[in-house]
Design a protein around this motif. Sequence first.
Motif, short mmCIF file in Angstrom:
data_model
loop_
_atom_site.label_atom_id
_atom_site.label_comp_id
_atom_site.label_asym_id
_atom_site.label_seq_id
_atom_site.Cartn_x
_atom_site.Cartn_y
_atom_site.Cartn_z
N HIS A 134 -23.93 13.65 0.39
CA HIS A 134 -22.53 14.04 0.22
C HIS A 134 -21.84 13.14 -0.81
O HIS A 134 -21.14 13.62 -1.71
N THR A 135 -22.06 11.83 -0.70
CA THR A 135 -21.44 10.89 -1.63
C THR A 135 -21.92 11.12 -3.06
O THR A 135 -21.13 11.09 -4.01
N ALA A 136 -23.22 11.37 -3.22
CA ALA A 136 -23.77 11.65 -4.55
C ALA A 136 -23.12 12.90 -5.14
O ALA A 136 -22.78 12.95 -6.33
N THR A 137 -22.94 13.91 -4.29
CA THR A 137 -22.31 15.15 -4.75
C THR A 137 -20.88 14.89 -5.22
O THR A 137 -20.44 15.44 -6.24
N LEU A 138 -20.14 14.06 -4.49
CA LEU A 138 -18.76 13.75 -4.88
C LEU A 138 -18.73 13.01 -6.22
O LEU A 138 -17.88 13.30 -7.07
N LEU A 139 -19.64 12.06 -6.40
CA LEU A 139 -19.71 11.33 -7.67
C LEU A 139 -19.98 12.30 -8.83
O LEU A 139 -19.34 12.21 -9.88
N HIS A 140 -20.91 13.19 -8.62
CA HIS A 140 -21.24 14.17 -9.66
C HIS A 140 -20.11 15.17 -9.87
O HIS A 140 -19.77 15.52 -11.01
N ASP A 141 -19.50 15.62 -8.76
CA ASP A 141 -18.38 16.58 -8.84
C ASP A 141 -17.24 16.04 -9.69
O ASP A 141 -16.66 16.77 -10.50
N ASP A 142 -16.89 14.79 -9.46
CA ASP A 142 -15.75 14.21 -10.16
C ASP A 142 -15.99 14.14 -11.67
O ASP A 142 -15.06 14.25 -12.47
N VAL A 143 -17.25 13.98 -12.05
CA VAL A 143 -17.59 13.98 -13.48
C VAL A 143 -17.46 15.40 -14.03
O VAL A 143 -16.83 15.63 -15.08
N VAL A 144 -18.05 16.36 -13.33
CA VAL A 144 -18.02 17.75 -13.79
C VAL A 144 -16.58 18.26 -13.87
O VAL A 144 -16.19 18.94 -14.83
#
Length: 338
Positions: free
Chosen positions: A91-101
């Motif tokens: 979940h945390t990895a997804t949030l990190l990636h989401d914020d970039v996208v």
Amino acid sequence: MGVVIPLEESKNKQASVKPLVDLTKGDMERVNQLILSKAGSDVQMIPEVANHLISSGGKRLRPMLTLASAAMFGYEGEGHIKLATSVEFMHTATLLHDDVVDESDLRRGKSTARTIWGNQASVLVGDFLLGQAFKMMVEVGSMEALDVLATAASVIAEGEVLQLSVAKNMETTEDDYLSVIRAKTAALFAAAAEVGPIIAATDKATRSALRSYGMNLGLAFQLVDDALDYGGKAADLGKNVGDDFREGKITLPVILSYRRGTTEERAFWRQAIENGESTEENLEKALALITKYNGLKDTIARAKHYGTIASDALAPLPDSAYKSALLEVIDFCIDRVN
């Protein structure tokens, strides 16, 4: 932004996540210790970036689902701790990636990692956390649990790409959007709930029940988030009201209002979303159109529909404190709009 759409009146008794928190408290303390341990690295920037988001105050609902869904079937091993930690890292990895996208500047009321350390660091630390998650899954030794979480990781990535393909496209249908959130959000809820009964060695019907519960809870959770962006309060959201609009995100309240609008109103949505003209004045107009066409009311109705499916999924299972807590989580997720 001071103008928001009023949501439904509050009930006398609000549902709470507290029963689930209380039941999983001891195990969550162990999960939190493992999170801090596994987020560590000799490369100084990795724990800095990871801990910035990990410590930002999320409820950690997904790992609690894993812990509860294992404990409710009498599991007594150690695997649920590592799987719950894996779920949180995913979940945390997804949030990190989401914020970039999404080029987001705020997450839970704090500056996003990308605004502090840059996009490259955010993506790479997200990759590190995914690697740690898969190491822990392997350590548990359940090929079925590994398969469920690995499949979820793949589906989440597909959801990200699907979201890119429909981004700022006002012709996005409700079905298109549901496909995005089913992959991006609900898939991890489903996997988190399913791996508990897997390691507790339950039957396939029970695993399917928990998977259905998690999937539909995740859909309800995201739809309520969509409604809150136009009808909540900044303090509750951890971001500014209308951020989805400012970022040009097409969510269900927008889709419904666009589809139901006049030719002139649809032209406004295309100008605001597709052309990026997300001024405060246009946000005011968007809020007015969402009110006019019941965009929030019907989004919340959809969320309640999926909440009912989640509740029905658990109905055949034996009554227990864990089952009651999981059922109350459904109401808690939906009651956030009150």
